[in-house]
Design a protein around this motif. Structure first.
Motif, PDB file in Angstrom:
ATOM      1  N   MET A   1       0.824  -1.175   0.000  1.00 21.83           N
ATOM      2  CA  MET A   1       0.000   0.000   0.000  1.00 21.83           C
ATOM      3  C   MET A   1       0.878   1.251   0.000  1.00 21.83           C
ATOM      4  O   MET A   1       0.575   2.207  -0.695  1.00 21.83           O
ATOM      5  N   ALA A   2       1.953   1.199   0.772  1.00 27.70           N
ATOM      6  CA  ALA A   2       2.851   2.349   0.828  1.00 27.70           C
ATOM      7  C   ALA A   2       3.431   2.647  -0.551  1.00 27.70           C
ATOM      8  O   ALA A   2       3.543   3.816  -0.942  1.00 27.70           O
ATOM      9  N   ARG A   3       3.777   1.596  -1.297  1.00 32.05           N
ATOM     10  CA  ARG A   3       4.296   1.809  -2.657  1.00 32.05           C
ATOM     11  C   ARG A   3       3.255   2.495  -3.528  1.00 32.05           C
ATOM     12  O   ARG A   3       3.577   3.362  -4.341  1.00 32.05           O
ATOM     13  N   GLY A   4       1.991   2.122  -3.356  1.00 34.16           N
ATOM     14  CA  GLY A   4       0.931   2.725  -4.141  1.00 34.16           C
ATOM     15  C   GLY A   4       0.744   4.200  -3.826  1.00 34.16           C
ATOM     16  O   GLY A   4       0.617   5.028  -4.730  1.00 34.16           O
ATOM     17  N   PHE A   5       0.736   4.539  -2.549  1.00 30.12           N
ATOM     18  CA  PHE A   5       0.578   5.943  -2.168  1.00 30.12           C
ATOM     19  C   PHE A   5       1.809   6.763  -2.553  1.00 30.12           C
ATOM     20  O   PHE A   5       1.694   7.917  -2.948  1.00 30.12           O
ATOM     21  N   LYS A   6       2.979   6.148  -2.482  1.00 32.06           N
ATOM     22  CA  LYS A   6       4.199   6.836  -2.900  1.00 32.06           C
ATOM     23  C   LYS A   6       4.140   7.121  -4.410  1.00 32.06           C
ATOM     24  O   LYS A   6       4.475   8.224  -4.854  1.00 32.06           O
ATOM     25  N   ALA A   7       3.700   6.139  -5.180  1.00 34.52           N
ATOM     26  CA  ALA A   7       3.566   6.324  -6.629  1.00 34.52           C
ATOM     27  C   ALA A   7       2.538   7.414  -6.937  1.00 34.52           C
ATOM     28  O   ALA A   7       2.760   8.256  -7.808  1.00 34.52           O
ATOM     29  N   TYR A   8       1.432   7.425  -6.209  1.00 35.73           N
ATOM     30  CA  TYR A   8       0.401   8.452  -6.419  1.00 35.73           C
ATOM     31  C   TYR A   8       0.987   9.841  -6.154  1.00 35.73           C
ATOM     32  O   TYR A   8       0.809  10.763  -6.940  1.00 35.73           O
ATOM     33  N   ALA A   9       1.702   9.974  -5.045  1.00 40.78           N
ATOM     34  CA  ALA A   9       2.301  11.261  -4.682  1.00 40.78           C
ATOM     35  C   ALA A   9       3.316  11.709  -5.723  1.00 40.78           C
ATOM     36  O   ALA A   9       3.474  12.915  -5.964  1.00 40.78           O
ATOM     37  N   ALA A  10       3.989  10.753  -6.363  1.00 44.82           N
ATOM     38  CA  ALA A  10       4.995  11.075  -7.380  1.00 44.82           C
ATOM     39  C   ALA A  10       4.384  11.297  -8.756  1.00 44.82           C
ATOM     40  O   ALA A  10       5.094  11.632  -9.700  1.00 44.82           O
ATOM     41  N   GLY A  11       3.068  11.093  -8.870  1.00 46.28           N
ATOM     42  CA  GLY A  11       2.405  11.282 -10.154  1.00 46.28           C
ATOM     43  C   GLY A  11       2.441  10.071 -11.062  1.00 46.28           C
ATOM     44  O   GLY A  11       2.088  10.154 -12.232  1.00 46.28           O
ATOM     45  N   ASP A  12       2.852   8.929 -10.529  1.00 46.52           N
ATOM     46  CA  ASP A  12       2.867   7.678 -11.290  1.00 46.52           C
ATOM     47  C   ASP A  12       1.546   6.958 -11.025  1.00 46.52           C
ATOM     48  O   ASP A  12       1.469   6.004 -10.249  1.00 46.52           O
ATOM     49  N   PHE A  13       0.508   7.447 -11.668  1.00 42.46           N
ATOM     50  CA  PHE A  13      -0.846   7.015 -11.347  1.00 42.46           C
ATOM     51  C   PHE A  13      -1.144   5.585 -11.778  1.00 42.46           C
ATOM     52  O   PHE A  13      -1.887   4.872 -11.100  1.00 42.46           O
ATOM     53  N   LYS A  14      -0.567   5.156 -12.870  1.00 45.84           N
ATOM     54  CA  LYS A  14      -0.795   3.778 -13.314  1.00 45.84           C
ATOM     55  C   LYS A  14      -0.249   2.785 -12.282  1.00 45.84           C
ATOM     56  O   LYS A  14      -0.903   1.807 -11.925  1.00 45.84           O
ATOM     57  N   THR A  15       0.957   3.055 -11.779  1.00 47.63           N
ATOM     58  CA  THR A  15       1.536   2.200 -10.744  1.00 47.63           C
ATOM     59  C   THR A  15       0.725   2.275  -9.461  1.00 47.63           C
ATOM     60  O   THR A  15       0.497   1.253  -8.800  1.00 47.63           O
ATOM     61  N   ALA A  16       0.288   3.464  -9.112  1.00 45.43           N
ATOM     62  CA  ALA A  16      -0.504   3.638  -7.892  1.00 45.43           C
ATOM     63  C   ALA A  16      -1.749   2.758  -7.931  1.00 45.43           C
ATOM     64  O   ALA A  16      -2.038   2.036  -6.980  1.00 45.43           O
ATOM     65  N   ALA A  17      -2.478   2.808  -9.040  1.00 47.46           N
ATOM     66  CA  ALA A  17      -3.689   1.991  -9.166  1.00 47.46           C
ATOM     67  C   ALA A  17      -3.346   0.509  -9.110  1.00 47.46           C
ATOM     68  O   ALA A  17      -4.024  -0.271  -8.443  1.00 47.46           O
ATOM     69  N   ALA A  18      -2.274   0.123  -9.787  1.00 54.23           N
ATOM     70  CA  ALA A  18      -1.879  -1.296  -9.818  1.00 54.23           C
ATOM     71  C   ALA A  18      -1.468  -1.804  -8.443  1.00 54.23           C
ATOM     72  O   ALA A  18      -1.713  -2.968  -8.116  1.00 54.23           O
ATOM     73  N   GLU A  19      -0.864  -0.965  -7.643  1.00 55.26           N
ATOM     74  CA  GLU A  19      -0.415  -1.379  -6.305  1.00 55.26           C
ATOM     75  C   GLU A  19      -1.564  -1.424  -5.295  1.00 55.26           C
ATOM     76  O   GLU A  19      -1.609  -2.293  -4.433  1.00 55.26           O
TER      77      GLU A  19
END
Length: 79
Positions: A1-19
């Motif tokens: 979950m932390a990886r997903g929120f980190k990706a979201y914060a970084a603007g990597d939305f595809k990774t965020a959703a996948a995580e």
């Protein structure tokens, strides 16, 4: 979950959703409140929208919130 929120914060939305999406159904392990579930659902849908996956975001919300689909009220701008 932390990886997903980190990706979201970084603007990597595809990774965020996948995580985060695979964790939505097991959110109880992290506390499981309704507010936590809402947050996860809205973050996944928002990430999909921001990644240019509007249809996938709409489908995700329809599957999670069928009542919203029936009344035409989706909780995110852009759906």
């Amino acid at each position: 979950m932390a990886r997903g929120f980190k990706a979201y914060a970084a603007g990597d939305f595809k990774t965020a959703a996948a995580e985060i999406e695979p964790l939505v159904d097991t959110h109880e392990r992290l506390g499981g409140s309704r507010a936590q579930r809402d947050l996860l659902e809205y973050v996944v849908a928002s990430a999909k929208l921001r990644a240019g996956q509007r249809d996938e975001a709409r489908s995700f919300i329809q599957s999670r919130r069928p009542h919203n689909a029936k009344v035409g009220g989706f909780p995110l701008a852009g759906l």
